[in-house]
Design an enzyme around this catalytic site. Structure first.
Site, PDB file in Angstrom:
ATOM      1  N   THR A 107       0.830  -1.201   0.000  1.00 15.97           N
ATOM      2  CA  THR A 107       0.000   0.000   0.000  1.00 15.97           C
ATOM      3  C   THR A 107       0.870   1.259   0.000  1.00 15.97           C
ATOM      4  O   THR A 107       1.965   1.256   0.580  1.00 15.97           O
ATOM      5  CB  THR A 107      -0.927   0.015   1.229  1.00 15.97           C
ATOM      6  OG1 THR A 107      -1.625   1.251   1.264  1.00 15.97           O
ATOM      7  CG2 THR A 107      -0.174  -0.136   2.536  1.00 15.97           C
ATOM      8  N   SER A 131      -2.354   3.410  10.462  1.00 16.02           N
ATOM      9  CA  SER A 131      -3.389   2.565  11.100  1.00 16.02           C
ATOM     10  C   SER A 131      -2.753   1.213  11.369  1.00 16.02           C
ATOM     11  O   SER A 131      -1.687   0.898  10.821  1.00 16.02           O
ATOM     12  CB  SER A 131      -4.598   2.374  10.163  1.00 16.02           C
ATOM     13  OG  SER A 131      -4.250   1.523   9.077  1.00 16.02           O
ATOM     14  N   TYR A 177      -3.856  -1.583  10.286  1.00 18.30           N
ATOM     15  CA  TYR A 177      -3.799  -2.252   8.977  1.00 18.30           C
ATOM     16  C   TYR A 177      -2.550  -1.834   8.207  1.00 18.30           C
ATOM     17  O   TYR A 177      -1.796  -2.692   7.713  1.00 18.30           O
ATOM     18  CB  TYR A 177      -5.058  -1.933   8.138  1.00 18.30           C
ATOM     19  CG  TYR A 177      -4.753  -2.006   6.652  1.00 18.30           C
ATOM     20  CD1 TYR A 177      -4.530  -3.233   6.040  1.00 18.30           C
ATOM     21  CD2 TYR A 177      -4.628  -0.843   5.884  1.00 18.30           C
ATOM     22  CE1 TYR A 177      -4.189  -3.300   4.685  1.00 18.30           C
ATOM     23  CE2 TYR A 177      -4.299  -0.905   4.550  1.00 18.30           C
ATOM     24  CZ  TYR A 177      -4.078  -2.142   3.954  1.00 18.30           C
ATOM     25  OH  TYR A 177      -3.725  -2.213   2.628  1.00 18.30           O
ATOM     26  N   HIS A 178      -2.309  -0.518   8.085  1.00 15.31           N
ATOM     27  CA  HIS A 178      -1.134  -0.074   7.322  1.00 15.31           C
ATOM     28  C   HIS A 178       0.156  -0.577   7.974  1.00 15.31           C
ATOM     29  O   HIS A 178       1.128  -0.899   7.294  1.00 15.31           O
ATOM     30  CB  HIS A 178      -1.128   1.460   7.198  1.00 15.31           C
ATOM     31  CG  HIS A 178      -2.151   1.996   6.216  1.00 15.31           C
ATOM     32  ND1 HIS A 178      -3.360   2.507   6.625  1.00 15.31           N
ATOM     33  CD2 HIS A 178      -2.143   2.089   4.866  1.00 15.31           C
ATOM     34  CE1 HIS A 178      -4.058   2.901   5.557  1.00 15.31           C
ATOM     35  NE2 HIS A 178      -3.343   2.660   4.477  1.00 15.31           N
ATOM     36  N   LYS A 182       1.311  -3.870   6.737  1.00 16.58           N
ATOM     37  CA  LYS A 182       1.979  -3.840   5.417  1.00 16.58           C
ATOM     38  C   LYS A 182       3.441  -3.436   5.577  1.00 16.58           C
ATOM     39  O   LYS A 182       4.293  -3.839   4.790  1.00 16.58           O
ATOM     40  CB  LYS A 182       1.269  -2.853   4.490  1.00 16.58           C
ATOM     41  CG  LYS A 182      -0.150  -3.242   4.153  1.00 16.58           C
ATOM     42  CD  LYS A 182      -0.196  -4.379   3.150  1.00 16.58           C
ATOM     43  CE  LYS A 182      -1.622  -4.701   2.753  1.00 16.58           C
ATOM     44  NZ  LYS A 182      -1.757  -5.758   1.784  1.00 16.58           N
TER      45      LYS A 182
HETATM   46  P1  NAD Z   1     -10.813  -7.586  -0.050  1.00 19.69           P
HETATM   47  O1  NAD Z   1     -11.033  -7.623   1.420  1.00 19.69           O
HETATM   48  O2  NAD Z   1     -11.962  -7.305  -0.930  1.00 19.69           O
HETATM   49  O3  NAD Z   1     -10.148  -8.976  -0.519  1.00 19.69           O
HETATM   50  C1  NAD Z   1      -9.225  -9.693   0.245  1.00 19.69           C
HETATM   51  C2  NAD Z   1      -9.545 -11.178   0.069  1.00 19.69           C
HETATM   52  O4  NAD Z   1      -8.613 -11.945   0.838  1.00 19.69           O
HETATM   53  C3  NAD Z   1     -10.951 -11.530   0.574  1.00 19.69           C
HETATM   54  O5  NAD Z   1     -11.645 -12.268  -0.390  1.00 19.69           O
HETATM   55  C4  NAD Z   1     -10.693 -12.350   1.842  1.00 19.69           C
HETATM   56  O6  NAD Z   1     -11.684 -13.330   2.071  1.00 19.69           O
HETATM   57  C5  NAD Z   1      -9.317 -12.958   1.548  1.00 19.69           C
HETATM   58  N1  NAD Z   1      -8.535 -13.252   2.758  1.00 19.69           N
HETATM   59  C6  NAD Z   1      -8.240 -12.429   3.798  1.00 19.69           C
HETATM   60  N2  NAD Z   1      -7.543 -13.089   4.725  1.00 19.69           N
HETATM   61  C7  NAD Z   1      -7.367 -14.359   4.274  1.00 19.69           C
HETATM   62  C8  NAD Z   1      -6.746 -15.519   4.798  1.00 19.69           C
HETATM   63  N3  NAD Z   1      -6.161 -15.530   6.003  1.00 19.69           N
HETATM   64  N4  NAD Z   1      -6.744 -16.643   4.053  1.00 19.69           N
HETATM   65  C9  NAD Z   1      -7.334 -16.667   2.839  1.00 19.69           C
HETATM   66  N5  NAD Z   1      -7.966 -15.609   2.300  1.00 19.69           N
HETATM   67  C10 NAD Z   1      -7.990 -14.469   3.020  1.00 19.69           C
HETATM   68  O7  NAD Z   1      -9.621  -6.544  -0.298  1.00 19.69           O
HETATM   69  P2  NAD Z   1      -9.141  -5.882  -1.676  1.00 19.69           P
HETATM   70  O8  NAD Z   1      -9.670  -4.513  -1.732  1.00 19.69           O
HETATM   71  O9  NAD Z   1      -9.375  -6.810  -2.796  1.00 19.69           O
HETATM   72  O10 NAD Z   1      -7.590  -5.776  -1.394  1.00 19.69           O
HETATM   73  C11 NAD Z   1      -6.703  -6.824  -1.795  1.00 19.69           C
HETATM   74  C12 NAD Z   1      -5.280  -6.478  -1.396  1.00 19.69           C
HETATM   75  O11 NAD Z   1      -4.906  -5.247  -2.039  1.00 19.69           O
HETATM   76  C13 NAD Z   1      -5.118  -6.250   0.100  1.00 19.69           C
HETATM   77  O12 NAD Z   1      -3.939  -6.841   0.546  1.00 19.69           O
HETATM   78  C14 NAD Z   1      -5.066  -4.746   0.226  1.00 19.69           C
HETATM   79  O13 NAD Z   1      -4.281  -4.387   1.323  1.00 19.69           O
HETATM   80  C15 NAD Z   1      -4.451  -4.314  -1.085  1.00 19.69           C
HETATM   81  N6  NAD Z   1      -4.875  -2.958  -1.479  1.00 19.69           N
HETATM   82  C16 NAD Z   1      -6.209  -2.668  -1.670  1.00 19.69           C
HETATM   83  C17 NAD Z   1      -6.577  -1.363  -2.030  1.00 19.69           C
HETATM   84  C18 NAD Z   1      -8.022  -0.955  -2.218  1.00 19.69           C
HETATM   85  O14 NAD Z   1      -8.282   0.251  -2.406  1.00 19.69           O
HETATM   86  N7  NAD Z   1      -8.969  -1.885  -2.209  1.00 19.69           N
HETATM   87  C19 NAD Z   1      -5.584  -0.386  -2.197  1.00 19.69           C
HETATM   88  C20 NAD Z   1      -4.247  -0.715  -1.982  1.00 19.69           C
HETATM   89  C21 NAD Z   1      -3.901  -2.018  -1.636  1.00 19.69           C
HETATM   90  N1  USQ Z   2     -12.154   9.796   3.687  1.00 23.37           N
HETATM   91  C1  USQ Z   2     -13.081  10.819   3.697  1.00 23.37           C
HETATM   92  N2  USQ Z   2     -14.389  10.487   3.626  1.00 23.37           N
HETATM   93  C2  USQ Z   2     -14.825   9.193   3.521  1.00 23.37           C
HETATM   94  C3  USQ Z   2     -13.867   8.149   3.496  1.00 23.37           C
HETATM   95  C4  USQ Z   2     -12.534   8.487   3.592  1.00 23.37           C
HETATM   96  O1  USQ Z   2     -12.746  11.991   3.764  1.00 23.37           O
HETATM   97  O2  USQ Z   2     -16.036   8.977   3.463  1.00 23.37           O
HETATM   98  C5  USQ Z   2     -10.714  10.133   3.763  1.00 23.37           C
HETATM   99  C6  USQ Z   2      -9.979   9.403   4.879  1.00 23.37           C
HETATM  100  O3  USQ Z   2     -10.069  10.120   6.103  1.00 23.37           O
HETATM  101  C7  USQ Z   2      -8.568   9.353   4.304  1.00 23.37           C
HETATM  102  C8  USQ Z   2      -8.792   9.231   2.811  1.00 23.37           C
HETATM  103  O4  USQ Z   2     -10.130   9.659   2.566  1.00 23.37           O
HETATM  104  O5  USQ Z   2      -7.914  10.561   4.528  1.00 23.37           O
HETATM  105  C9  USQ Z   2      -8.621   7.820   2.264  1.00 23.37           C
HETATM  106  O6  USQ Z   2      -9.453   6.925   2.972  1.00 23.37           O
HETATM  107  P1  USQ Z   2      -9.912   5.547   2.305  1.00 23.37           P
HETATM  108  O7  USQ Z   2     -10.806   4.842   3.261  1.00 23.37           O
HETATM  109  O8  USQ Z   2     -10.395   5.780   0.932  1.00 23.37           O
HETATM  110  O9  USQ Z   2      -8.493   4.773   2.139  1.00 23.37           O
HETATM  111  P2  USQ Z   2      -7.532   4.085   3.193  1.00 23.37           P
HETATM  112  O10 USQ Z   2      -8.095   4.007   4.547  1.00 23.37           O
HETATM  113  O11 USQ Z   2      -6.198   4.739   3.068  1.00 23.37           O
HETATM  114  O12 USQ Z   2      -7.419   2.603   2.664  1.00 23.37           O
HETATM  115  C10 USQ Z   2      -7.612   2.205   1.299  1.00 23.37           C
HETATM  116  C11 USQ Z   2      -7.747   0.698   1.285  1.00 23.37           C
HETATM  117  C12 USQ Z   2      -6.446   0.061   1.764  1.00 23.37           C
HETATM  118  C13 USQ Z   2      -5.298   0.583   0.928  1.00 23.37           C
HETATM  119  C14 USQ Z   2      -5.239   2.102   0.920  1.00 23.37           C
HETATM  120  C15 USQ Z   2      -4.245   2.641  -0.086  1.00 23.37           C
HETATM  121  O13 USQ Z   2      -8.839   0.281   2.093  1.00 23.37           O
HETATM  122  O14 USQ Z   2      -6.535  -1.338   1.650  1.00 23.37           O
HETATM  123  O15 USQ Z   2      -4.087   0.085   1.420  1.00 23.37           O
HETATM  124  O16 USQ Z   2      -6.526   2.615   0.505  1.00 23.37           O
HETATM  125  S1  USQ Z   2      -3.445   4.089   0.479  1.00 23.37           S
HETATM  126  O17 USQ Z   2      -4.466   5.024   0.966  1.00 23.37           O
HETATM  127  O18 USQ Z   2      -2.737   4.646  -0.669  1.00 23.37           O
HETATM  128  O19 USQ Z   2      -2.570   3.691   1.557  1.00 23.37           O
END
Ligand code: NAD
Ligand code: USQ
Length: 397
Positions: A145, A187, A189-190, A193
């Protein structure tokens, strides 16, 4: 190429699996369906009616003639089965999406913090240890991320792709070193990573594992050319306060006439990428793996940066929906600049999908089509970064 897609039932994993299958790769999805269970726990559902994984795969076979296999496995807790699967399948590559990915969910409670660390850190480590144990030469492509870098650490200098060249003062003069960019998680979560990064560095160094870490920005949109081929292949669309990400949330809110939920001033600048480009970037990363002995290959997987308020203003102008400035439930800089290097994917042929009115309208139309499935009580974010922080939800009561 034979590819295992870990987390292939999720928002990024499903369209990527279809994209890779469409290109002729032999794809097996591994997923424990935990994301679908979290929907049940949060009493919310994808705005789009996603089908069970078995049906998704059957329909894909119907429309494409291509087979995708599915294995239900918990990556974090079923290590022995994982080893058996790797030995039986002997994949060329593993794409690792399988983590708990919502920052707000990770900050809800001690339970969700512990779950996120246990799930993400153990899952990633199990994968790396299992590859070493099998002795197989499997390339790993992991979804990291942009949030590992934090926001504003290096001022106005562009955030490099993973590594930073620094000068270390010594009595004999400065020496130059290349180090992993300092981690600055916002966070739990972050933070997981940033821990993944350290594990990758160790296993690349010690065992010669071939690892690519993709620091992806916020993904928006929902459909890809493959998921559009049949309504039953539709991708997830998260809109709730935990899993919905900012741009998709605004598009959904605009579709139902809900004020756009800007946290604070909306001065937060973030990186974005369309879901179609996520799939294409994985294809490029799989085709360009590092060699054994190389350092971890890091890409910034982003195409554009925007301030949250810029997105809100754009969508408000397009749709007439008003912007609401809500108390920010997170601890994050109210305003930040973000300058990101993104040369590596461009050099390898990515032609970026940028934010256009057409694509925004497409996503908003999908949200409109399924608007009756929305639970309005789930829109405002309720998870706070520290106890005592006030949210818009508190103000509503
Ligand atoms: P998502 O939650 O929709 O998908 C994740 C999938 O992984 C789910 O289907 C879940 O069931 C599976 N999973 C989780 N833990 C598991 C485990 N222990 N064993 C097997 N399966 C498991 O999330 P996403 O949005 O598709 O994100 C996928 C990846 O991309 C994540 O690692 C996330 O951090 C990264 N990412 C997502 C975004 C975004 O905006 N969605 C942005 C940047 C990075
Ligand atoms: N935000 C708002 N209003 C909303 C939702 C979010 O102002 O209704 C703001 C948040 O406070 C934050 C920004 O928008 O400042 C981004 O929030 P987000 O929920 O869109 O994204 P984030 O929490 O950073 O997480 C998402 C994905 C995560 C991925 C990350 C990429 O859920 O899996 O790792 O984006 S990044 O942001 O580049 O780290």
């Amino acid at each position: 190429m034979k590819v295992l897609v870990l987390g292939g039932d999720g928002f990024c994993g499903w369209p990527t699996s279809l994209h890779l299958s469409d290109l002729g790769n032999e794809v097996t999805i591994i997923d424990n369906l935990s994301r679908r269970n979290i929907d049940i726990e949060l009493e919310v559902d994808s705005l789009t009616p996603i089908r069970p994984i078995g049906e998704r795969i059957r329909v894909w076979k119907e429309v494409s003639g291509r087979e995708i296999n599915f294995i239900n496995l918990d990556l974090a807790h079923e290590y022995d089965r994982l080893v058996e699967i790797l030995l039986a399948q002997r994949p060329d590559a593993v794409v690792h999406f399988a983590e708990q990915r919502a920052a707000p969910y990770s900050m809800r409670s001690a339970k969700t913090k512990r779950y996120t660390v246990d799930n993400n850190v153990s899952g990633t480590h199990n994968l790396l240890a299992a590859i070493v144990a099998t002795g197989l030469d499997i390339s790993v492509v992991h979804l990291g991320t942009m949030g590992v870098y934090g926001y504003g650490w290096s001022g106005s200098a562009p955030i490099p792709e993973g590594y930073l060249t620094v000068k270390v003062p010594t009595p004999d003069g400065d020496i130059e070193r290349e180090i992993l960019h300092p981690a600055n998680a916002g966070s739990v979560y972050h933070m997981t990573k940033t821990l993944d990064q350290l594990m990758f560095k160790f296993y690349a160094q010690n065992d010669g594992l071939r690892i690519t870490d993709l620091h992806q920005g916020i993904v928006w949109g929902t459909q890809t050319p493959q998921t559009e081929r049949d309504a039953r292949l539709i991708n997830r669309f998260d809109y709730d306060g935990d899993y919905g990400t900012v741009l998709n949330r605004f598009l959904m809110q605009a579709a139902i006439g809900h004020p756009l939920t800007v946290h604070g001033t909306g001065g937060q600048t973030r990186a974005f990428i369309h879901i179609r480009d996520t799939a294409r970037c994985i294809e490029i990363a799989l085709a360009n793996p590092p060699k054994s002995g190389d350092q971890v290959s890091v890409f910034n997987q982003v195409t554009e940066t925007y301030r949250v308020r810029e997105l809100a203003e754009l969508i408000s102008e397009m749709t007439g929906v008003e912007v609401a400035n809500l108390p920010n439930p997170r601890r994050e800089a109210a305003e930040n600049d973000l300058n990101v290097s993104r040369d590596r994917f461009l050099a390898l042929g990515l032609s970026p999908t940028t934010l256009s009115e057409g694509l925004l309208t497409e996503a908003r139309d999908i949200a409109k089509k399924y608007a009756d499935r929305a639970d309005l009580s789930k829109i405002v974010a309720r998870s706070v970064w520290r106890s005592g922080m006030e949210t818009a939800a508190d103000l509503m009561h």
